[in-house]
Design a protein around this motif. Structure first.
Motif, PDB file in Angstrom:
ATOM      1  N   THR A  33      33.903  25.996  49.370  1.00 24.04           N
ATOM      2  CA  THR A  33      33.319  27.162  49.034  1.00 24.04           C
ATOM      3  C   THR A  33      34.307  28.442  48.976  1.00 24.04           C
ATOM      4  OG1 THR A  33      31.198  26.629  49.590  1.00 24.04           O
ATOM      5  CG2 THR A  33      31.465  28.980  48.941  1.00 24.04           C
ATOM      6  N   ILE A  34      34.615  28.900  47.798  1.00 18.29           N
ATOM      7  CA  ILE A  34      35.436  30.120  47.744  1.00 18.29           C
ATOM      8  C   ILE A  34      34.747  31.403  48.440  1.00 18.29           C
ATOM      9  CG2 ILE A  34      36.834  31.730  46.282  1.00 18.29           C
ATOM     10  CD1 ILE A  34      37.194  29.373  44.485  1.00 18.29           C
ATOM     11  N   THR A  35      35.410  31.994  49.393  1.00 16.90           N
ATOM     12  CA  THR A  35      34.871  33.219  50.012  1.00 16.90           C
ATOM     13  C   THR A  35      35.648  34.263  49.405  1.00 16.90           C
ATOM     14  OG1 THR A  35      36.602  33.325  51.623  1.00 16.90           O
ATOM     15  CG2 THR A  35      34.741  32.066  52.134  1.00 16.90           C
ATOM     16  N   VAL A  36      35.100  35.880  49.695  1.00  6.75           N
ATOM     17  CA  VAL A  36      35.820  36.841  49.424  1.00  6.75           C
ATOM     18  C   VAL A  36      37.353  36.986  50.041  1.00  6.75           C
ATOM     19  CG1 VAL A  36      36.041  39.455  49.882  1.00  6.75           C
ATOM     20  CG2 VAL A  36      33.689  38.249  49.291  1.00  6.75           C
ATOM     21  N   ASP A  37      37.452  36.574  51.199  1.00 10.12           N
ATOM     22  CA  ASP A  37      38.811  36.561  51.774  1.00 10.12           C
ATOM     23  C   ASP A  37      39.830  35.359  50.879  1.00 10.12           C
ATOM     24  OD1 ASP A  37      38.245  38.283  53.814  1.00 10.12           O
ATOM     25  OD2 ASP A  37      37.852  36.677  55.034  1.00 10.12           O
ATOM     26  N   TRP A  42      44.500  34.785  47.301  1.00 13.41           N
ATOM     27  CA  TRP A  42      44.958  34.258  46.221  1.00 13.41           C
ATOM     28  C   TRP A  42      45.680  35.416  45.236  1.00 13.41           C
ATOM     29  CZ3 TRP A  42      43.218  29.916  48.038  1.00 13.41           C
ATOM     30  CH2 TRP A  42      43.478  28.748  47.486  1.00 13.41           C
ATOM     31  N   CYS A  43      45.050  36.536  45.122  1.00 17.24           N
ATOM     32  CA  CYS A  43      45.529  37.608  44.387  1.00 17.24           C
ATOM     33  C   CYS A  43      46.490  38.220  44.817  1.00 17.24           C
ATOM     34  CB  CYS A  43      44.373  38.565  44.151  1.00 17.24           C
ATOM     35  SG  CYS A  43      43.112  38.083  42.943  1.00 17.24           S
ATOM     36  N   ARG A  44      46.660  38.391  46.205  1.00 18.76           N
ATOM     37  CA  ARG A  44      47.915  38.849  47.084  1.00 18.76           C
ATOM     38  C   ARG A  44      49.004  38.218  46.881  1.00 18.76           C
ATOM     39  NH1 ARG A  44      49.720  37.869  51.700  1.00 18.76           N
ATOM     40  NH2 ARG A  44      47.872  36.912  52.647  1.00 18.76           N
ATOM     41  N   LEU A  53      41.723  41.391  40.511  1.00 16.85           N
ATOM     42  CA  LEU A  53      41.222  41.185  41.884  1.00 16.85           C
ATOM     43  C   LEU A  53      39.554  41.477  41.477  1.00 16.85           C
ATOM     44  CD1 LEU A  53      40.929  40.635  44.781  1.00 16.85           C
ATOM     45  CD2 LEU A  53      41.876  43.022  45.144  1.00 16.85           C
ATOM     46  N   ALA A  54      39.306  42.558  40.897  1.00 21.15           N
ATOM     47  CA  ALA A  54      37.899  43.168  40.873  1.00 21.15           C
ATOM     48  C   ALA A  54      37.123  42.089  39.877  1.00 21.15           C
ATOM     49  CB  ALA A  54      38.040  44.459  40.090  1.00 21.15           C
ATOM     50  N   GLU A  55      37.817  41.720  39.064  1.00 24.22           N
ATOM     51  CA  GLU A  55      37.132  40.607  37.954  1.00 24.22           C
ATOM     52  C   GLU A  55      36.881  39.226  38.921  1.00 24.22           C
ATOM     53  OE1 GLU A  55      39.217  41.881  33.712  1.00 24.22           O
ATOM     54  OE2 GLU A  55      39.769  39.990  34.941  1.00 24.22           O
ATOM     55  N   LEU A  56      37.711  38.997  39.850  1.00 21.41           N
ATOM     56  CA  LEU A  56      37.583  37.820  40.346  1.00 21.41           C
ATOM     57  C   LEU A  56      36.540  37.748  41.501  1.00 21.41           C
ATOM     58  CD1 LEU A  56      41.138  36.090  40.716  1.00 21.41           C
ATOM     59  CD2 LEU A  56      39.239  35.257  39.245  1.00 21.41           C
ATOM     60  N   LEU A  57      36.549  38.941  42.265  1.00 23.88           N
ATOM     61  CA  LEU A  57      35.603  39.562  43.334  1.00 23.88           C
ATOM     62  C   LEU A  57      34.115  39.283  42.607  1.00 23.88           C
ATOM     63  CD1 LEU A  57      37.376  42.141  45.107  1.00 23.88           C
ATOM     64  CD2 LEU A  57      36.583  39.786  45.809  1.00 23.88           C
ATOM     65  N   ALA A  58      34.111  40.080  41.417  1.00 23.48           N
ATOM     66  CA  ALA A  58      32.790  39.911  40.756  1.00 23.48           C
ATOM     67  C   ALA A  58      32.329  38.501  40.281  1.00 23.48           C
ATOM     68  CB  ALA A  58      32.780  40.950  39.329  1.00 23.48           C
ATOM     69  N   GLU A  59      33.047  37.583  40.007  1.00 22.83           N
ATOM     70  CA  GLU A  59      32.837  36.337  39.637  1.00 22.83           C
ATOM     71  C   GLU A  59      32.565  35.681  41.056  1.00 22.83           C
ATOM     72  OE1 GLU A  59      35.750  34.127  37.553  1.00 22.83           O
ATOM     73  OE2 GLU A  59      35.970  35.855  35.821  1.00 22.83           O
ATOM     74  N   GLN A  60      33.074  35.896  42.220  1.00 22.36           N
ATOM     75  CA  GLN A  60      32.590  35.267  43.270  1.00 22.36           C
ATOM     76  C   GLN A  60      31.383  35.648  43.838  1.00 22.36           C
ATOM     77  OE1 GLN A  60      32.402  36.610  46.555  1.00 22.36           O
ATOM     78  NE2 GLN A  60      32.206  34.501  47.450  1.00 22.36           N
ATOM     79  N   ARG A  61      31.126  36.963  43.649  1.00 18.69           N
ATOM     80  CA  ARG A  61      29.630  37.388  44.133  1.00 18.69           C
ATOM     81  C   ARG A  61      28.705  36.790  43.166  1.00 18.69           C
ATOM     82  NH1 ARG A  61      32.302  42.528  44.450  1.00 18.69           N
ATOM     83  NH2 ARG A  61      31.707  43.234  42.465  1.00 18.69           N
ATOM     84  N   THR A 225      20.137  31.216  39.662  1.00 21.99           N
ATOM     85  CA  THR A 225      20.065  32.605  38.843  1.00 21.99           C
ATOM     86  C   THR A 225      21.500  33.149  38.410  1.00 21.99           C
ATOM     87  OG1 THR A 225      18.736  33.503  40.633  1.00 21.99           O
ATOM     88  CG2 THR A 225      19.809  35.171  39.617  1.00 21.99           C
ATOM     89  N   ILE A 226      21.385  33.392  36.956  1.00 16.13           N
ATOM     90  CA  ILE A 226      22.575  33.444  36.289  1.00 16.13           C
ATOM     91  C   ILE A 226      22.612  35.037  35.851  1.00 16.13           C
ATOM     92  CG2 ILE A 226      23.634  32.873  33.921  1.00 16.13           C
ATOM     93  CD1 ILE A 226      21.998  30.607  34.193  1.00 16.13           C
ATOM     94  N   THR A 227      23.936  35.451  36.019  1.00 16.16           N
ATOM     95  CA  THR A 227      24.055  36.980  35.870  1.00 16.16           C
ATOM     96  C   THR A 227      25.221  37.290  34.975  1.00 16.16           C
ATOM     97  OG1 THR A 227      25.321  37.400  38.084  1.00 16.16           O
ATOM     98  CG2 THR A 227      22.892  37.637  37.959  1.00 16.16           C
ATOM     99  N   GLN A 228      26.282  36.366  35.127  1.00 12.26           N
ATOM    100  CA  GLN A 228      27.414  36.405  34.129  1.00 12.26           C
ATOM    101  C   GLN A 228      27.331  36.700  32.974  1.00 12.26           C
ATOM    102  OE1 GLN A 228      29.810  37.300  36.338  1.00 12.26           O
ATOM    103  NE2 GLN A 228      31.198  36.003  35.564  1.00 12.26           N
ATOM    104  N   PRO A 229      27.542  38.055  32.138  1.00 11.87           N
ATOM    105  CA  PRO A 229      27.314  38.453  30.860  1.00 11.87           C
ATOM    106  C   PRO A 229      27.296  37.193  29.671  1.00 11.87           C
ATOM    107  CG  PRO A 229      28.541  40.055  32.014  1.00 11.87           C
ATOM    108  CD  PRO A 229      28.474  38.918  32.956  1.00 11.87           C
TER     109      PRO A 229
END
Length: 267
Positions: A33-37, A42-44, A53-61, A225-229
């Protein structure tokens, strides 16, 4: 991202401070499972910008909140499940439901809801017996159908009217109730007849859409639950296809009357 940055798995693990590269491989292959950390690391290390980074964090959430098993949801009983969606129904402006299996919950009688939740408790092995409380919560929720400014749009396959997992009396009462509730000005109730020419439009899985922000799909083992546009947009398109096949108004009442007459003819 790692490959685009020209980094081997071994080098990436070294920069991340990990003992070996196996974790890199497991995450990239979806075995962990991929966490926020993980996203931030990965981005750093890969040199991604703040927007990425913001896009990937939104996808992770979104991914982290996508799935809840029935076991998790019902740990405190069925009432908790009903209470957990109360705010959604209070807030929603346009509520869409497509059903291939059951009469939608907002349109159910107390007897049918009791039968379905009793069955759910058995099938999902729920230890807590709070069916009566869960039914009361769902019945109280139905007041939203009379709220001005809201729209409740339902599409069901005709077979939903015919399915009879419970007593004929329970289903007959439900159909009589349905004839009344679909007259509400906030409610649109469509049925896709069995004999519809539906070339190019196959039945889909049952789903519920709250405005155009989220889609909920109940499976045998849990809730998705699906939220991705982009994904929500696919369900919007599916809704348009399916609702376009539906009949409304008098044809619906005639279909219900046929099923009701069959039920009432039985001993």
């Amino acid at each position: 991202m790692r490959a685009d940055a020209g980094l081997s798995g071994v080098e990436f693990a070294r920069r991340a401070g990990w003992a070996d590269s196996s974790l890199v491989s497991m995450i990239e292959k979806g075995r962990r499972t991929i966490t926020v950390d993980h996203v931030r690391i990965w981005c750093r290390i890969s040199g991604a910008n703040e927007q990425r980074l913001a896009e990937l964090l939104a996808e992770q959430r979104a991914a982290a909140n996508m799935w809840e098993t029935h076991k998790e949801a019902t740990r405190a009983g069925l009432k908790r499940v009903q209470e957990s969606v109360r705010e959604k129904y209070e807030r929603v402006r346009v509520h869409r439901v497509y059903q291939t299996k059951v009469i939608p919950g907002l349109l159910q009688t107390e007897a049918l809801t009791t039968a379905y939740l009793t069955q759910a408790r058995m099938e999902q092995h729920v230890a807590v017996d709070d069916v009566a409380e869960a039914v009361a919560e769902r019945m109280a929720r139905q007041h939203v159908l009379r709220r001005p400014g809201k729209r409740f749009l339902f599409v069901v396959e005709e077979d939903v009217l015919w399915y009879r997992p419970f007593t004929p009396g329970t289903h007959a009462e439900q159909l009589r109730h349905l004839l009344e509730v679909i007259r509400l000005p906030t409610v649109s109730f469509g049925v896709i007849p069995r004999n519809t020419d539906r070339r190019g439009v196959s039945p889909d899985e049952s789903f519920t859409m709250s405005d155009t922000d989220a889609v909920s799909v109940e499976l045998v083992s849990g809730y998705l639950t699906i939220t991705q546009p982009y994904e929500v947009g696919m369900y919007v398109e599916a809704w348009e296809r399916l609702s376009g096949l539906s009949v409304y108004g008098r044809p619906v009442r005639e279909l219900i009357a046929v099923v009701l007459a069959d039920l009432e003819s039985r001993p």
